[in-house]
Each structure stands twice: as C-alpha cells, then as structure tokens.
Scaffold this motif. Structure first.
Motif, PDB file in Angstrom:
ATOM      1  N   MET A  35       0.797  -1.350  -0.030  1.00 58.52           N
ATOM      2  CA  MET A  35       0.198   0.098   0.087  1.00 58.52           C
ATOM      3  C   MET A  35       0.953   1.288   0.110  1.00 58.52           C
ATOM      4  O   MET A  35       1.776   1.443   0.832  1.00 58.52           O
ATOM      5  N   LYS A  36       0.495   2.073  -0.870  1.00 53.45           N
ATOM      6  CA  LYS A  36       1.273   3.353  -0.935  1.00 53.45           C
ATOM      7  C   LYS A  36       0.711   4.478  -0.032  1.00 53.45           C
ATOM      8  O   LYS A  36      -0.445   4.683  -0.037  1.00 53.45           O
ATOM      9  N   ILE A  37       1.471   5.205   0.889  1.00 57.48           N
ATOM     10  CA  ILE A  37       0.732   5.904   1.912  1.00 57.48           C
ATOM     11  C   ILE A  37       1.704   7.325   1.560  1.00 57.48           C
ATOM     12  O   ILE A  37       2.715   7.398   1.620  1.00 57.48           O
ATOM     13  N   ALA A  38       0.540   8.330   1.585  1.00 57.35           N
ATOM     14  CA  ALA A  38       1.192   9.890   1.521  1.00 57.35           C
ATOM     15  C   ALA A  38       0.563  10.632   2.603  1.00 57.35           C
ATOM     16  O   ALA A  38      -0.304  10.216   3.194  1.00 57.35           O
ATOM     17  N   ALA A  39       1.365  11.526   2.934  1.00 56.07           N
ATOM     18  CA  ALA A  39       0.919  12.407   4.208  1.00 56.07           C
ATOM     19  C   ALA A  39       1.026  13.924   3.757  1.00 56.07           C
ATOM     20  O   ALA A  39       2.111  14.293   3.219  1.00 56.07           O
ATOM     21  N   PHE A  40       0.068  14.610   4.332  1.00 59.61           N
ATOM     22  CA  PHE A  40       0.223  16.248   3.869  1.00 59.61           C
ATOM     23  C   PHE A  40       0.425  16.694   5.289  1.00 59.61           C
ATOM     24  O   PHE A  40      -0.232  16.555   6.243  1.00 59.61           O
ATOM     25  N   GLY A  41       1.536  17.552   5.376  1.00 63.35           N
ATOM     26  CA  GLY A  41       2.067  18.111   6.588  1.00 63.35           C
ATOM     27  C   GLY A  41       3.301  18.955   6.424  1.00 63.35           C
ATOM     28  O   GLY A  41       4.045  18.748   5.484  1.00 63.35           O
ATOM     29  N   GLU A  42       3.689  19.608   7.506  1.00 66.19           N
ATOM     30  CA  GLU A  42       4.886  20.381   7.488  1.00 66.19           C
ATOM     31  C   GLU A  42       6.261  19.646   7.741  1.00 66.19           C
ATOM     32  O   GLU A  42       6.104  18.821   8.671  1.00 66.19           O
TER      33      GLU A  42
ATOM     34  N   VAL B 113      -4.210   8.469   2.244  1.00 62.15           N
ATOM     35  CA  VAL B 113      -3.536   9.758   2.448  1.00 62.15           C
ATOM     36  C   VAL B 113      -3.738  10.052   3.974  1.00 62.15           C
ATOM     37  O   VAL B 113      -4.834  10.134   4.463  1.00 62.15           O
ATOM     38  N   HIS B 114      -2.784  10.405   4.609  1.00 57.06           N
ATOM     39  CA  HIS B 114      -2.874  11.063   5.822  1.00 57.06           C
ATOM     40  C   HIS B 114      -2.720  12.654   6.107  1.00 57.06           C
ATOM     41  O   HIS B 114      -1.820  13.250   5.544  1.00 57.06           O
ATOM     42  N   ILE B 115      -3.777  13.104   6.834  1.00 56.67           N
ATOM     43  CA  ILE B 115      -3.939  14.531   6.928  1.00 56.67           C
ATOM     44  C   ILE B 115      -3.617  15.080   8.271  1.00 56.67           C
ATOM     45  O   ILE B 115      -4.499  14.667   9.158  1.00 56.67           O
ATOM     46  N   CYS B 116      -2.649  15.669   8.655  1.00 56.58           N
ATOM     47  CA  CYS B 116      -2.544  16.380  10.031  1.00 56.58           C
ATOM     48  C   CYS B 116      -3.384  17.405  10.378  1.00 56.58           C
ATOM     49  O   CYS B 116      -3.445  18.478   9.685  1.00 56.58           O
ATOM     50  N   GLY B 117      -4.038  17.285  11.372  1.00 57.70           N
ATOM     51  CA  GLY B 117      -5.102  18.232  11.857  1.00 57.70           C
ATOM     52  C   GLY B 117      -4.453  19.792  12.091  1.00 57.70           C
ATOM     53  O   GLY B 117      -5.130  20.827  11.994  1.00 57.70           O
TER      54      GLY B 117
ATOM     55  N   LYS C 251     -10.047   6.455  -2.138  1.00 62.39           N
ATOM     56  CA  LYS C 251      -8.732   6.289  -1.481  1.00 62.39           C
ATOM     57  C   LYS C 251      -9.279   6.617   0.024  1.00 62.39           C
ATOM     58  O   LYS C 251      -9.893   7.425   0.267  1.00 62.39           O
ATOM     59  N   LYS C 252      -8.266   5.780   0.790  1.00 64.35           N
ATOM     60  CA  LYS C 252      -8.663   5.953   2.130  1.00 64.35           C
ATOM     61  C   LYS C 252      -8.021   7.339   2.595  1.00 64.35           C
ATOM     62  O   LYS C 252      -6.815   7.665   2.138  1.00 64.35           O
ATOM     63  N   VAL C 253      -8.639   7.722   3.743  1.00 67.31           N
ATOM     64  CA  VAL C 253      -8.317   9.192   4.240  1.00 67.31           C
ATOM     65  C   VAL C 253      -8.147   9.015   5.746  1.00 67.31           C
ATOM     66  O   VAL C 253      -9.042   8.428   6.443  1.00 67.31           O
ATOM     67  N   CYS C 254      -6.911   9.259   6.227  1.00 66.32           N
ATOM     68  CA  CYS C 254      -6.627   9.284   7.797  1.00 66.32           C
ATOM     69  C   CYS C 254      -6.435  10.554   8.393  1.00 66.32           C
ATOM     70  O   CYS C 254      -5.764  11.319   7.401  1.00 66.32           O
ATOM     71  N   PHE C 255      -7.158  11.116   9.274  1.00 63.41           N
ATOM     72  CA  PHE C 255      -7.224  12.482  10.005  1.00 63.41           C
ATOM     73  C   PHE C 255      -6.479  12.258  11.334  1.00 63.41           C
ATOM     74  O   PHE C 255      -7.323  11.559  12.189  1.00 63.41           O
ATOM     75  N   ASP C 256      -5.669  13.118  11.931  1.00 64.72           N
ATOM     76  CA  ASP C 256      -5.478  13.244  13.196  1.00 64.72           C
ATOM     77  C   ASP C 256      -5.712  14.573  13.739  1.00 64.72           C
ATOM     78  O   ASP C 256      -5.362  15.635  13.266  1.00 64.72           O
ATOM     79  N   PHE C 257      -6.625  14.614  14.513  1.00 65.45           N
ATOM     80  CA  PHE C 257      -7.022  16.084  15.349  1.00 65.45           C
ATOM     81  C   PHE C 257      -5.937  17.042  15.650  1.00 65.45           C
ATOM     82  O   PHE C 257      -5.785  18.115  15.208  1.00 65.45           O
ATOM     83  N   ASN C 258      -4.859  16.270  16.227  1.00 62.88           N
ATOM     84  CA  ASN C 258      -3.637  16.999  16.577  1.00 62.88           C
ATOM     85  C   ASN C 258      -3.628  18.470  16.964  1.00 62.88           C
ATOM     86  O   ASN C 258      -3.070  19.576  16.428  1.00 62.88           O
ATOM     87  N   PHE C 259      -4.747  18.787  17.848  1.00 67.26           N
ATOM     88  CA  PHE C 259      -5.133  20.109  18.266  1.00 67.26           C
ATOM     89  C   PHE C 259      -3.785  20.869  18.980  1.00 67.26           C
ATOM     90  O   PHE C 259      -3.426  20.392  20.056  1.00 67.26           O
TER      91      PHE C 259
END
Length: 336
Positions: A1-8, A131-135, A160-168
C-alpha cells in the motif's frame, strides 16, 4: 500500500544534555513533523511512503529534502518556494520540569503560505492508496486549510482511504475560537475513514455530549459510537495515559464499526516524549494496511508508542523486530 501524508517539515533545535536555552551555545538540528514521523517509521516497516509539503528554495530546503530521503521517504511531491521553514526549540524536561516547545515562524513558512494550487492533488491521489492529513494544517493558515480540504475531498471521491489526526495545538489557535475550529473539523471529517483522537476532541472540539445516564466506563464508548456513526468513520483510535504512584503507563484503544479493543497498559520510560503519539499511530496504520486483527493492531501500536518514548528526537525509527521483541520478551534488556 502506498501511503502519502500532507504536513509540514519542521526544523527542531534541541539543547544538549537537558540544558535550557539560557545554558547552552549548542543546538542539535533535526527535521521532523507529524507527517515525517509517521512516514519514516512506516518506511522502516517496509511501506512505500511520500510526503506532500513545501520547503524553502534554499539550503534549508535542500537539507530538509535530503533528510527525508535518508529516512526512506520519497520526496517527489515536495515543492520548493519561499525563504522560511517552520521551526521550534525543544528544551527537554527532567523530573518535575516538563519539556517545553517554543515555535517560531510557522504561519510564514513555505508550507504555511502554500495552498491547494501549489500541489498536484489529482496526480498525488492517483498514485496513493491512503492519505494522512495532520489536523495542524487546519489550524495553521487559510491556505493550508483549503489545501487539506481539497486533498481529503479528492481522495474520498476517488475511493482512496483518508486518515485524519485532530492534533489540536492551543498555541496555534489563539486567534480562533472553538466554534471556528469545530466548523473546520465538521468540514473535513465526512471525507475521513480513519481518525485519531481522544474523548476531549469529541467533547471539547466537536461539542458532542456525554450520555451521563451511562456508567462512566461506558460513556466514552457511547460517544465514540455516536461520532463514528455521524461521520461514517471506519476506525477511531487513540491512547490513554495512566498513572500509578510515580509510574506512567500507555494503553492504546481502537474502534471499528462493530468492535472496541484496548491494549494492556505498558509502562513508559520517558527519554523524549515528542512524537511518541505518532509511533502509536504508525502501528495502527500498519495493522490497517496489512489487515491485522484489531487486538494485534492495538497491541503492536501500543508497544511501538512506548518504544518511541525511548528514542531521542521526534522520529520513531523502530523496526518490526524491535517492537515484536518488546511484546514477546519485555524483561530482556540486552541483545547480543
């Protein structure tokens, strides 16, 4: 599985030997961030990972991209523009003195001023399975919010699967009230399949009410079920930190649409707590991608999260063998 993440990608600057900033003229430099931590650990576990971000078009950006490659993260979706990279100082705590993080220049970083038009989200989604998206991207700037929403929507529409972390982060939300942030979460959650969070995220951030007619032990499970049903979430996961005397423990939990499991608490020996939560998230993502049972997933994730506390720096560079060793031989402290 190919995993990408959007974040800094952030530059972490750490004084040596538990010193405070007033006590040192030396700083250790590392490149880190939620996406970096998660992807690098998954790469160590044998997954193909890519980071979606923007770094400065200068030597700092060059060094950040080189660090990603060293960590096993593919850098073909990393854009370059601007002059600044988000950074923070990490003064490591000791005993009753807590670790203190001081951010600087985050909203004006190359990532902070990047928006949806800066990324080829259609191509990225086509080339990814999850895809992982950091809150944090929802708290940073209007540009990063719009990019996160667009990426989540495109991934969801293409199956596609979307993963989200609140990470407030309270320090990033001084200008935003709870109502504003609640609207941002409510906008992205319908596109998400896996969510990392806590009871506080559901009550304080989303405003979901606890059912006080239930026993305290059942209130958490009830509110999670309410949340998962409302947003059609497939997995909800997180950790609980427990204390007994002067000892601290970590226990992971995991929900799917029908079941709820919790790992036995594992004692934490804390060298560096920053990024340890990402170690737990990695274990859950690995189990999800490889179709493990819920219990195997949460036990592996908890062990990985505990190991992450013992590694200096944010990035939890554990291996499968190391995690399995902790799970199967917890009293063995020397390997020859």
């Amino acid at each position: 599985m190919k995993i990408a993440a959007f974040g800094e990608i952030m530059m972490r600057l750490t004084p040596p030997e538990y010193l405070m900033l007033e006590q040192t003229k030396e700083l250790r430099m590392d490149f880190t961030g939620t996406g970096v931590n998660i992807l690098s650990n998954l790469a160590h576990f044998g997954c193909q990972t890519s980071l979606i971000t923007k770094v400065p078009d200068n030597r700092l950006g060059d060094a950040a991209k080189a660090s990603m490659r060293q960590l096993g993260i593919q850098d073909h979706w990393i854009q370059t523009a601007g002059d600044h990279i988000g950074s923070y100082f990490a003064e490591m705590g000791f005993g009753p003195r807590p670790t203190q993080v001081t951010y600087q220049n985050r909203r004006n970083s190359s990532f902070g001023i990047s928006g949806r038009s800066d990324y080829s989200f259609d191509s990225i989604v086509d080339d990814s399975d999850l895809v992982h998206i950091c809150g944090i991207s929802l708290s940073l700037t209007e540009q990063t919010r719009s990019a996160a929403f667009d990426l989540a929507q495109k991934a969801h529409e293409k199956g596609k699967k979307v993963c989200f972390d609140f990470n407030f982060r309270p320090s990033l939300n001084e200008a935003h009230d709870v109502t504003f942030m609640r609207e941002q979460y409510q906008k992205i959650l319908p596109y998400c399949d896996l969510v990392f969070g806590s009871q506080r995220d559901l009550t304080d951030l989303l405003g979901l009410p606890l059912d006080e007619t239930l026993a305290a032990s059942k209130q958490f499970e009830s509110i999670v079920r309410q949340f998962m049903t409302e947003y059609q979430v497939e997995y909800f996961a997180g950790t609980m930190r427990l204390a007994e005397g002067d000892k601290r423990y970590l226990a992971g939990f995991l929900f799917d649409k029908s079941n709820f499991v919790q790992a036995d608490p594992r004692e934490i020996v804390n060298l560096d707590r920053i990024g340890a939560g990402d170690g737990y998230a990695v274990g859950v993502l690995l189990g999800y991608c490889e179709n493990w049972s819920l219990m195997e997933t949460v036990e592996f994730a908890t062990a990985n999260g505990v190991l992450a506390h013992t590694i200096q720096g944010d990035v939890p560079l554990t291996t499968r063998k190391q995690v399995r060793h902790v799970m199967e031989h917890p009293t063995v402290d020397l390997i020859r």
